[in-house]
Design a protein around this motif. Structure first.
Motif, PDB file in Angstrom:
ATOM      1  N   VAL A   1       0.841  -1.188   0.000  1.00  0.00           N
ATOM      2  CA  VAL A   1       0.000   0.000   0.000  1.00  0.00           C
ATOM      3  C   VAL A   1       0.882   1.246   0.000  1.00  0.00           C
ATOM      4  N   SER A   2       0.237   2.406  -0.116  1.00  0.00           N
ATOM      5  CA  SER A   2       1.003   3.659  -0.072  1.00  0.00           C
ATOM      6  C   SER A   2       0.556   4.545   1.085  1.00  0.00           C
ATOM      7  N   GLY A   3      -0.315   4.033   1.934  1.00  0.00           N
ATOM      8  CA  GLY A   3      -0.779   4.777   3.088  1.00  0.00           C
ATOM      9  C   GLY A   3      -1.936   4.053   3.740  1.00  0.00           C
ATOM     10  N   HIS A   4      -2.239   4.413   4.978  1.00  0.00           N
ATOM     11  CA  HIS A   4      -3.373   3.841   5.708  1.00  0.00           C
ATOM     12  C   HIS A   4      -3.621   4.731   6.913  1.00  0.00           C
ATOM     13  N   PRO A   5      -4.872   4.855   7.356  1.00  0.00           N
ATOM     14  CA  PRO A   5      -5.142   5.722   8.515  1.00  0.00           C
ATOM     15  C   PRO A   5      -4.361   5.345   9.767  1.00  0.00           C
ATOM     16  N   THR A   6      -3.942   4.080   9.883  1.00  0.00           N
ATOM     17  CA  THR A   6      -3.191   3.649  11.063  1.00  0.00           C
ATOM     18  C   THR A   6      -1.688   3.659  10.848  1.00  0.00           C
ATOM     19  N   ALA A   7      -1.230   4.042   9.666  1.00  0.00           N
ATOM     20  CA  ALA A   7       0.200   4.032   9.356  1.00  0.00           C
ATOM     21  C   ALA A   7       0.828   5.383   9.695  1.00  0.00           C
ATOM     22  N   ARG A   8       2.085   5.345  10.070  1.00  0.00           N
ATOM     23  CA  ARG A   8       2.779   6.567  10.464  1.00  0.00           C
ATOM     24  C   ARG A   8       3.486   7.238   9.303  1.00  0.00           C
ATOM     25  N   THR A   9       3.660   6.522   8.215  1.00  0.00           N
ATOM     26  CA  THR A   9       4.392   7.070   7.074  1.00  0.00           C
ATOM     27  C   THR A   9       3.517   7.005   5.826  1.00  0.00           C
TER      28      THR A   9
ATOM     29  N   GLY B   1       3.803   6.563   1.401  1.00  0.00           N
ATOM     30  CA  GLY B   1       4.660   5.943   0.411  1.00  0.00           C
ATOM     31  C   GLY B   1       4.566   4.434   0.514  1.00  0.00           C
ATOM     32  N   PRO B   2       5.208   3.708  -0.403  1.00  0.00           N
ATOM     33  CA  PRO B   2       5.082   2.245  -0.445  1.00  0.00           C
ATOM     34  C   PRO B   2       5.470   1.589   0.872  1.00  0.00           C
ATOM     35  N   GLN B   3       4.634   0.672   1.344  1.00  0.00           N
ATOM     36  CA  GLN B   3       4.841   0.023   2.633  1.00  0.00           C
ATOM     37  C   GLN B   3       3.897  -1.163   2.766  1.00  0.00           C
ATOM     38  N   LEU B   4       4.201  -2.030   3.712  1.00  0.00           N
ATOM     39  CA  LEU B   4       3.239  -3.027   4.144  1.00  0.00           C
ATOM     40  C   LEU B   4       2.274  -2.376   5.122  1.00  0.00           C
ATOM     41  N   LEU B   5       1.096  -2.953   5.252  1.00  0.00           N
ATOM     42  CA  LEU B   5       0.192  -2.521   6.300  1.00  0.00           C
ATOM     43  C   LEU B   5       0.803  -2.845   7.664  1.00  0.00           C
ATOM     44  N   PRO B   6       0.367  -2.188   8.727  1.00  0.00           N
ATOM     45  CA  PRO B   6       0.823  -2.596  10.062  1.00  0.00           C
ATOM     46  C   PRO B   6       0.612  -4.091  10.276  1.00  0.00           C
ATOM     47  N   ALA B   7       1.524  -4.705  11.010  1.00  0.00           N
ATOM     48  CA  ALA B   7       1.565  -6.161  11.132  1.00  0.00           C
ATOM     49  C   ALA B   7       0.272  -6.763  11.668  1.00  0.00           C
ATOM     50  N   MET B   8      -0.492  -6.003  12.458  1.00  0.00           N
ATOM     51  CA  MET B   8      -1.708  -6.573  13.041  1.00  0.00           C
ATOM     52  C   MET B   8      -2.727  -6.978  11.986  1.00  0.00           C
ATOM     53  N   PHE B   9      -2.607  -6.439  10.791  1.00  0.00           N
ATOM     54  CA  PHE B   9      -3.578  -6.746   9.750  1.00  0.00           C
ATOM     55  C   PHE B   9      -3.226  -7.999   8.940  1.00  0.00           C
ATOM     56  N   ASP B  10      -2.007  -8.498   9.058  1.00  0.00           N
ATOM     57  CA  ASP B  10      -1.580  -9.638   8.248  1.00  0.00           C
ATOM     58  C   ASP B  10      -1.855 -10.956   8.946  1.00  0.00           C
ATOM     59  N   THR B  11      -2.332 -11.930   8.177  1.00  0.00           N
ATOM     60  CA  THR B  11      -2.546 -13.272   8.720  1.00  0.00           C
ATOM     61  C   THR B  11      -1.213 -13.948   8.998  1.00  0.00           C
ATOM     62  N   GLU B  12      -0.231 -13.772   8.094  1.00  0.00           N
ATOM     63  CA  GLU B  12       1.092 -14.372   8.263  1.00  0.00           C
ATOM     64  C   GLU B  12       2.132 -13.376   7.760  1.00  0.00           C
ATOM     65  N   ARG B  13       2.747 -12.676   8.678  1.00  0.00           N
ATOM     66  CA  ARG B  13       3.642 -11.580   8.317  1.00  0.00           C
ATOM     67  C   ARG B  13       4.826 -12.040   7.484  1.00  0.00           C
ATOM     68  N   ALA B  14       5.402 -13.185   7.816  1.00  0.00           N
ATOM     69  CA  ALA B  14       6.564 -13.667   7.058  1.00  0.00           C
ATOM     70  C   ALA B  14       6.195 -13.904   5.604  1.00  0.00           C
ATOM     71  N   ALA B  15       5.023 -14.452   5.375  1.00  0.00           N
ATOM     72  CA  ALA B  15       4.579 -14.691   4.000  1.00  0.00           C
ATOM     73  C   ALA B  15       4.320 -13.370   3.276  1.00  0.00           C
ATOM     74  N   ALA B  16       3.772 -12.386   3.996  1.00  0.00           N
ATOM     75  CA  ALA B  16       3.540 -11.076   3.382  1.00  0.00           C
ATOM     76  C   ALA B  16       4.857 -10.455   2.924  1.00  0.00           C
ATOM     77  N   LEU B  17       5.889 -10.598   3.736  1.00  0.00           N
ATOM     78  CA  LEU B  17       7.211 -10.098   3.353  1.00  0.00           C
ATOM     79  C   LEU B  17       7.757 -10.864   2.151  1.00  0.00           C
ATOM     80  N   ALA B  18       7.580 -12.181   2.159  1.00  0.00           N
ATOM     81  CA  ALA B  18       8.073 -13.001   1.049  1.00  0.00           C
ATOM     82  C   ALA B  18       7.360 -12.654  -0.251  1.00  0.00           C
ATOM     83  N   SER B  19       6.093 -12.297  -0.171  1.00  0.00           N
ATOM     84  CA  SER B  19       5.330 -11.989  -1.380  1.00  0.00           C
ATOM     85  C   SER B  19       5.791 -10.711  -2.062  1.00  0.00           C
ATOM     86  N   LEU B  20       6.520  -9.867  -1.336  1.00  0.00           N
ATOM     87  CA  LEU B  20       7.057  -8.671  -1.973  1.00  0.00           C
ATOM     88  C   LEU B  20       7.988  -9.031  -3.125  1.00  0.00           C
ATOM     89  N   ALA B  21       8.654 -10.182  -3.032  1.00  0.00           N
ATOM     90  CA  ALA B  21       9.542 -10.607  -4.123  1.00  0.00           C
ATOM     91  C   ALA B  21       8.744 -10.874  -5.394  1.00  0.00           C
TER      92      ALA B  21
END
Length: 249
Positions: A185-193, A195-215
């Protein structure tokens, strides 16, 4: 529909800013593909955005869903049952759309994170917009075949699990666009920054997989990112995914 809510990313490709979530309209002649449908409370805005772009709901050739959270699935069942529009998701997301289970941030987790700026206002908005409404689908369908879909825009689904198990982004190779849902995403009401970013970790079912999917997103040739939350991002999508990884580390 307010004019500034609709942003043209390319010929026949528009991002629409809903109340807190974006959806995408792909137009080709008189036919339309809709990608995501906002919250249940965004329904009037979804229909208004189609009208503003010169389309009736009957022009929908198909609805594609990035993932089955309420703020993206909100009007999918309505469009399917009212207008007979086929709704497609990745096969691993189908039981989620049918609400055989729900992979979504819990009220308890939100309360534990309530000290963070923006979390409580976001939660209030989510509840008022139908974040806890039952939007289960009765006839969600898998993609009919691998590769480009036979729909306006010829979007190519790319499985990007992590936010949910069956999350997909959609690549428009000819336009150089990635429609990224909540995988990037590029922003979210709960995000502090911004520009391109992942959502805050609380929203992800599996954070490691979310990071891997960036590839997988990095591998897609594109210079425009249409996210599920935030503004259109113009620039290398590969670099956008790399920035998101760096911020999350």
């Amino acid at each position: 529909m307010r004019e500034e809510a609709i942003v043209q990313a390319a010929e026949g490709v528009h991002l629409v800013h809903g109340s807190n979530t974006n959806w995408i309209v792909l137009s080709e002649g008189g036919a339309v593909t809709l990608i995501d449908t906002g919250y249940p409370g965004d329904r009037a805005e979804v229909l208004a955005s189609l009208k503003a772009l010169g389309h009736a709901p009957e022009a929908l050739a198909g609805v594609l869903i990035t993932h089955a959270h309420n703020d993206h699935l909100g009007s999918a069942e309505y469009l399917s049952s009212t207008y007979g529009v086929p709704v497609h998701l990745h096969e691993e997301e189908l039981p989620h759309a049918r609400r055989e289970f729900l992979h979504q941030v819990t009220v308890g987790r939100v309360l534990r994170e309530a000290w963070r700026p923006g979390v409580l206002p976001w939660a209030v908005h989510a509840l008022r917009s139908g974040g806890k409404t039952d939007v289960r689908m009765t006839r969600p369908a898998p993609f009919p075949a691998p590769g480009p879909l036979d729909l306006p825009g010829r979007p190519v689904p790319v499985h990007t699990p992590g936010h949910t198990a069956g999350h997909c982004v959609y690549h428009l190779p000819d336009a150089g666009i990635v429609i990224s849902g909540d995988a990037l995403v590029s922003g979210h009401p709960t995000a502090r920054t911004r520009g391109p970013q992942l959502l805050p970790a609380m929203f992800d079912t599996e954070r490691a997989a979310a990071l891997a999917s960036l590839a997988r997103i990095e591998s897609l040739a594109a210079d425009v990112l249409l996210p599920g939350h935030g503004a259109v991002h113009r620039g290398s999508v590969r670099e956008a995914a790399q920035r998101a990884r760096e911020l999350a580390s």
